[in-house]
Design a protein around this motif. Structure first.
Motif, PDB file in Angstrom:
ATOM      1  N   THR A   1      -0.978 -35.620   1.483  1.00  0.00           N
ATOM      2  CA  THR A   1      -0.380 -35.915   3.383  1.00  0.00           C
ATOM      3  C   THR A   1      -0.384 -35.072   3.882  1.00  0.00           C
ATOM      4  O   THR A   1       0.241 -34.042   3.707  1.00  0.00           O
ATOM      5  N   PRO A   2      -0.245 -34.760   5.241  1.00  0.00           N
ATOM      6  CA  PRO A   2      -0.012 -34.200   6.910  1.00  0.00           C
ATOM      7  C   PRO A   2       1.626 -34.015   6.631  1.00  0.00           C
ATOM      8  O   PRO A   2       1.678 -33.261   6.791  1.00  0.00           O
TER       9      PRO A   2
ATOM     10  N   ILE B   1       3.169 -31.386   3.860  1.00  0.00           N
ATOM     11  CA  ILE B   1       2.909 -30.273   4.262  1.00  0.00           C
ATOM     12  C   ILE B   1       3.309 -30.078   5.826  1.00  0.00           C
ATOM     13  O   ILE B   1       4.475 -28.806   5.714  1.00  0.00           O
ATOM     14  N   SER B   2       3.233 -31.021   6.465  1.00  0.00           N
ATOM     15  CA  SER B   2       4.284 -30.466   8.127  1.00  0.00           C
ATOM     16  C   SER B   2       5.457 -30.131   7.203  1.00  0.00           C
ATOM     17  O   SER B   2       6.021 -29.050   7.878  1.00  0.00           O
ATOM     18  N   ALA B   3       6.224 -30.862   6.452  1.00  0.00           N
ATOM     19  CA  ALA B   3       8.236 -31.079   6.470  1.00  0.00           C
ATOM     20  C   ALA B   3       8.450 -29.422   6.074  1.00  0.00           C
ATOM     21  O   ALA B   3       9.137 -28.809   5.976  1.00  0.00           O
ATOM     22  N   VAL B   4       7.670 -28.662   4.935  1.00  0.00           N
ATOM     23  CA  VAL B   4       7.479 -27.532   4.741  1.00  0.00           C
ATOM     24  C   VAL B   4       6.861 -26.060   5.778  1.00  0.00           C
ATOM     25  O   VAL B   4       6.377 -25.075   5.183  1.00  0.00           O
ATOM     26  N   TRP B   5       5.514 -26.456   6.663  1.00  0.00           N
ATOM     27  CA  TRP B   5       4.982 -25.321   7.440  1.00  0.00           C
ATOM     28  C   TRP B   5       5.819 -24.442   7.512  1.00  0.00           C
ATOM     29  O   TRP B   5       5.419 -23.330   7.066  1.00  0.00           O
TER      30      TRP B   5
ATOM     31  N   MET C   1      -3.643 -18.084  -2.350  1.00  0.00           N
ATOM     32  CA  MET C   1      -3.756 -19.205  -2.950  1.00  0.00           C
ATOM     33  C   MET C   1      -3.266 -20.174  -1.175  1.00  0.00           C
ATOM     34  O   MET C   1      -3.341 -21.528  -1.133  1.00  0.00           O
ATOM     35  N   LEU C   2      -1.594 -19.410  -0.477  1.00  0.00           N
ATOM     36  CA  LEU C   2      -1.206 -19.900   0.734  1.00  0.00           C
ATOM     37  C   LEU C   2      -2.222 -20.319   1.734  1.00  0.00           C
ATOM     38  O   LEU C   2      -2.402 -20.799   2.707  1.00  0.00           O
ATOM     39  N   GLU C   3      -3.142 -19.261   2.170  1.00  0.00           N
ATOM     40  CA  GLU C   3      -4.418 -19.400   2.876  1.00  0.00           C
ATOM     41  C   GLU C   3      -5.294 -20.778   2.566  1.00  0.00           C
ATOM     42  O   GLU C   3      -5.334 -21.309   3.491  1.00  0.00           O
ATOM     43  N   ALA C   4      -5.455 -20.313   1.238  1.00  0.00           N
ATOM     44  CA  ALA C   4      -6.428 -21.856   1.142  1.00  0.00           C
ATOM     45  C   ALA C   4      -5.394 -22.971   1.465  1.00  0.00           C
ATOM     46  O   ALA C   4      -5.936 -23.820   1.883  1.00  0.00           O
TER      47      ALA C   4
ATOM     48  N   LYS D   1      -5.103 -28.212   4.747  1.00  0.00           N
ATOM     49  CA  LYS D   1      -3.971 -28.801   5.871  1.00  0.00           C
ATOM     50  C   LYS D   1      -4.737 -28.695   7.415  1.00  0.00           C
ATOM     51  O   LYS D   1      -4.131 -29.670   7.751  1.00  0.00           O
ATOM     52  N   LYS D   2      -5.500 -28.219   7.394  1.00  0.00           N
ATOM     53  CA  LYS D   2      -7.122 -28.027   8.451  1.00  0.00           C
ATOM     54  C   LYS D   2      -7.570 -29.258   8.059  1.00  0.00           C
ATOM     55  O   LYS D   2      -8.126 -29.750   8.915  1.00  0.00           O
ATOM     56  N   ASP D   3      -8.248 -29.063   6.891  1.00  0.00           N
ATOM     57  CA  ASP D   3      -8.803 -30.463   7.067  1.00  0.00           C
ATOM     58  C   ASP D   3      -8.300 -31.706   6.686  1.00  0.00           C
ATOM     59  O   ASP D   3      -9.028 -32.398   7.127  1.00  0.00           O
TER      60      ASP D   3
END
Ligand SMILES: [Fe+2]
Ligand SMILES: [Fe+2]
Length: 145
Positions: free
Chosen positions: A73-74, A77-81, A130-133, A138-140
Motif C-alpha cells: 500500500t502507499p 512505502i511512505s512509512a519508510v521511503w 531493485m530499489l529503483e524498481a 510507488k509511482k504506479d
C-alpha cells in the motif's frame, strides 16, 4: 485458461523451480567439498546462499497465492521511503567505489581480483536497480503524485 488455472500453473512451475534451487545447494556443496581454494569456495558459497534466498522468495510468491495474499500500500512505502532514499545513496556510493577501483586497475588479463570486483559491481548495481524498481512501484500506486 482461466485465471485460476493460470495461478495453479504458476504455483506448480514455482515448485519445480524450488527443486532446482535445492539441487543447486547440493551441487555447490559438492564443489566445496572438493576444493580448499578460498576464491572457488567463496563463489560456491555465494551461489549457495543466493539459491537459498531464491527458494524463500519463490515460497513467498507461492504463499501469496495459496495461503495469504499481500499487497503493497502507499502507506507501507511512505512509512519508510525517506530511509530507503538514504539507502539508495549508499548503494550509489558503493557502485562509485567499485567503478573507481576497477578504473584504476590496468590489467591486460582477467585477474582473480578483477573477477571478484566485477562481481561486486554487478551485485551493487542489482541492489540499486531493485530499489529503483520499488520507486516505480510507488509511482504506479500514486499515479498523480
Ligand atoms: Fe536461483
Ligand atoms: Fe549493496
Amino acid at each position: 485458461m482461466t485465471s485460476k488455472e493460470m495461478q495453479e500453473q504458476m504455483v506448480s512451475n514455482l515448485k519445480r523451480w524450488q527443486k532446482i534451487e535445492n539441487a543447486s545447494v547440493v551441487s555447490t556443496g559438492k564443489v566445496m567439498e572438493k576444493t580448499d581454494h578460498p576464491l572457488l569456495r567463496m563463489v560456491m558459497e555465494i551461489i549457495q546462499r543466493d539459491s537459498q534466498t531464491h527458494y524463500h522468495l519463490q515460497q513467498m510468491i507461492i504463499d501469496s497465492m495459496e495461503v495469504k495474499p499481500f499487497s503493497l500500500t502507499p502507506e507501507d512505502i511512505s512509512a519508510v521511503w525517506d530511509l530507503i532514499e538514504n539507502h539508495i545513496e549508499i548503494e550509489k556510493s558503493t557502485i562509485e567505489m567499485a567503478n573507481e577501483i576497477l578504473g584504476n586497475m590496468k590489467a591486460k588479463y582477467l585477474t582473480p581480483q578483477i573477477y571478484l570486483l566485477r562481481y561486486l559491481l554487478k551485485d551493487e548495481e542489482k541492489h540499486n536497480a531493485m530499489l529503483e524498481a520499488l520507486e516505480q512501484v510507488k509511482k504506479d500506486i500514486y499515479p498523480y503524485a
